[in-house]
Design an enzyme around this catalytic site. Structure first.
Site, PDB file in Angstrom:
ATOM      1  N   ASP A  97      16.314 -47.786  44.250  1.00  0.00           N
ATOM      2  CA  ASP A  97      15.071 -48.341  44.637  1.00  0.00           C
ATOM      3  C   ASP A  97      15.252 -47.981  45.913  1.00  0.00           C
ATOM      4  OD1 ASP A  97      13.465 -50.072  46.086  1.00  0.00           O
ATOM      5  OD2 ASP A  97      13.896 -51.665  44.468  1.00  0.00           O
TER       6      ASP A  97
ATOM      7  N   SER B 171      -0.434 -39.970  53.264  1.00  0.00           N
ATOM      8  CA  SER B 171      -1.695 -39.975  52.484  1.00  0.00           C
ATOM      9  C   SER B 171      -2.810 -39.440  53.426  1.00  0.00           C
ATOM     10  CB  SER B 171      -1.663 -41.269  51.916  1.00  0.00           C
ATOM     11  OG  SER B 171      -3.170 -41.366  51.198  1.00  0.00           O
TER      12      SER B 171
ATOM     13  N   TYR C 225      -1.681 -50.426  52.176  1.00  0.00           N
ATOM     14  CA  TYR C 225      -1.540 -48.890  51.702  1.00  0.00           C
ATOM     15  C   TYR C 225      -1.673 -48.156  52.906  1.00  0.00           C
ATOM     16  CZ  TYR C 225      -1.346 -44.562  48.970  1.00  0.00           C
ATOM     17  OH  TYR C 225      -0.944 -43.259  48.742  1.00  0.00           O
TER      18      TYR C 225
ATOM     19  N   LYS D 169       1.116 -45.959  55.009  1.00  0.00           N
ATOM     20  CA  LYS D 169       1.122 -44.540  55.214  1.00  0.00           C
ATOM     21  C   LYS D 169       0.875 -44.133  56.673  1.00  0.00           C
ATOM     22  CE  LYS D 169       1.806 -43.550  50.862  1.00  0.00           C
ATOM     23  NZ  LYS D 169       3.126 -42.869  50.502  1.00  0.00           N
TER      24      LYS D 169
END
Ligand SMILES: NC(=O)c1ccc[n+]([C@@H]2O[C@H](COP(=O)([O-])OP(=O)(O)OC[C@H]3O[C@@H](n4cnc5c(N)ncnc54)[C@H](O)[C@@H]3O)[C@@H](O)[C@H]2O)c1
Length: 265
Positions: free
Chosen positions: A61, A140, A153, A157
């Site tokens: 993880d 991204s 998100y 990023k």
């Protein structure tokens, strides 16, 4: 050309699926030893078995610092070096700034940005001891453009993108031959996107022909991204450092969405 990363030892996170799995296959095919890590034990074992003895699966993880220490130590114990780190593991949960809970924000950041921070922090000393290395951080397109339904998100990023430049300059200042670059994929045909599109639009991309997905939805394939990662992992990219590299079929440049093609008569 073959053997583009011959003799190199690589850690690839999120190696059980999508971009990570294809990256493991490409690096191994070009001569690297790959420690492929993920939280999904079943898929991870399948990917590693498909590659053969050049890949070793490790449950990991990326938000767990103790496990990062063990993974890096394992690379050094087993192979005596670490040359490449691909911080690819990631999760995406939809939500605008107004919809996103603090819990979701923290969960996304724990994996997408803290996971990358931990990986870089622990890999750098091992790479230094190996004489240098290349870190590839999978960010991204969402880090570079406003994407309202992915508030947390996108921010996670963006953190990866900024941290990447910080690391590149840190290593230059120290005189380490460690490069660090971020890559910024657009839409890629992977299970992550399948789940998001199904949730958001009901579209079942997983059931569609990949050629149709590419031509009608403008999505890349995992191999498109893995090829850029391979280049960055190899010595061919020795002068590429601290860069943010888009791999998005022209989306950042302003390419309009593809027009569906007429069916062949
Ligand atoms: N698919 C896209 O369109 C796209 C676009 C831009 C960026 N990305 C980024 O590319 C990377 C790979 O995404 P993908 O599309 O291949 O997705 P994917 O869901 O197919 O693969 C992601 C992998 O990460 C693993 N993972 C999730 N949480 C983890 C954790 N805490 N520790 C270790 N592994 C964990 C998952 O089990 C999975 O195997 C991600 O960072 C994603 O944000 C994807």
């Amino acid at each position: 050309m073959t053997g583009r990363v011959e003799g190199k030892v690589a850690i690839v996170t999120g190696g059980a699926s999508g971009i990570g799995a294809e990256t493991c296959r490409r690096l191994a095919a070009e001569g690297a030893r790959v420690l492929t890590t993920d939280v999904n034990a079943k898929l991870l074992a399948e990917v590693a078995a498909g590659i053969g003895d050049r890949a070793e699966p490790l449950i990991h993880d990326v938000s767990d610092e103790g496990r990062w220490r063990e993974i890096v130590a394992h690379a050094l114990d087993r192979f005596g070096r670490l040359d490449v780190l691909v911080n690819n593991a990631g999760i995406a949960i939809q939500g605008t700034i107004e919809e996103t809970s603090l819990e979701t924000w923290r969960r996304i950041h724990a994996v997408n940005s803290e996971g990358v921070f931990l990986g870089c922090k622990h890999a750098i000393p091992a790479m230094r001891a190996s004489g240098g290395g290349s870190i590839v951080n999978v960010s991204s397109l969402a880090a570079l453009r406003g994407t309202p339904i992915y508030a947390a998100y996108s921010a996670s990023k963006g953190a990866v993108c900024a941290l990447t430049k910080t690391i590149a300059v840190h290593c230059i200042e120290r005189g380490d031959a460690i490069r660090c670059n971020s890559i910024h994929p657009g839409g890629v045909n992977t299970p992550m996107v399948h789940a998001l599109l199904k949730q958001g639009t009901g579209l079942d991309v997983a059931a569609m022909d990949p050629v149709v997905v590419r031509e009608n939805l403008g999505m890349g394939d995992p191999a498109d991204i893995a090829n850029l990662i391979l280049f960055l992992a190899s010595d061919e990219s020795g002068y590429v450092n601290g860069a943010e590299l888009c791999v998005d079929g022209g989306a950042t440049a302003g390419t309009p969405p593809p027009r569906p093609r007429a069916a062949a008569s």
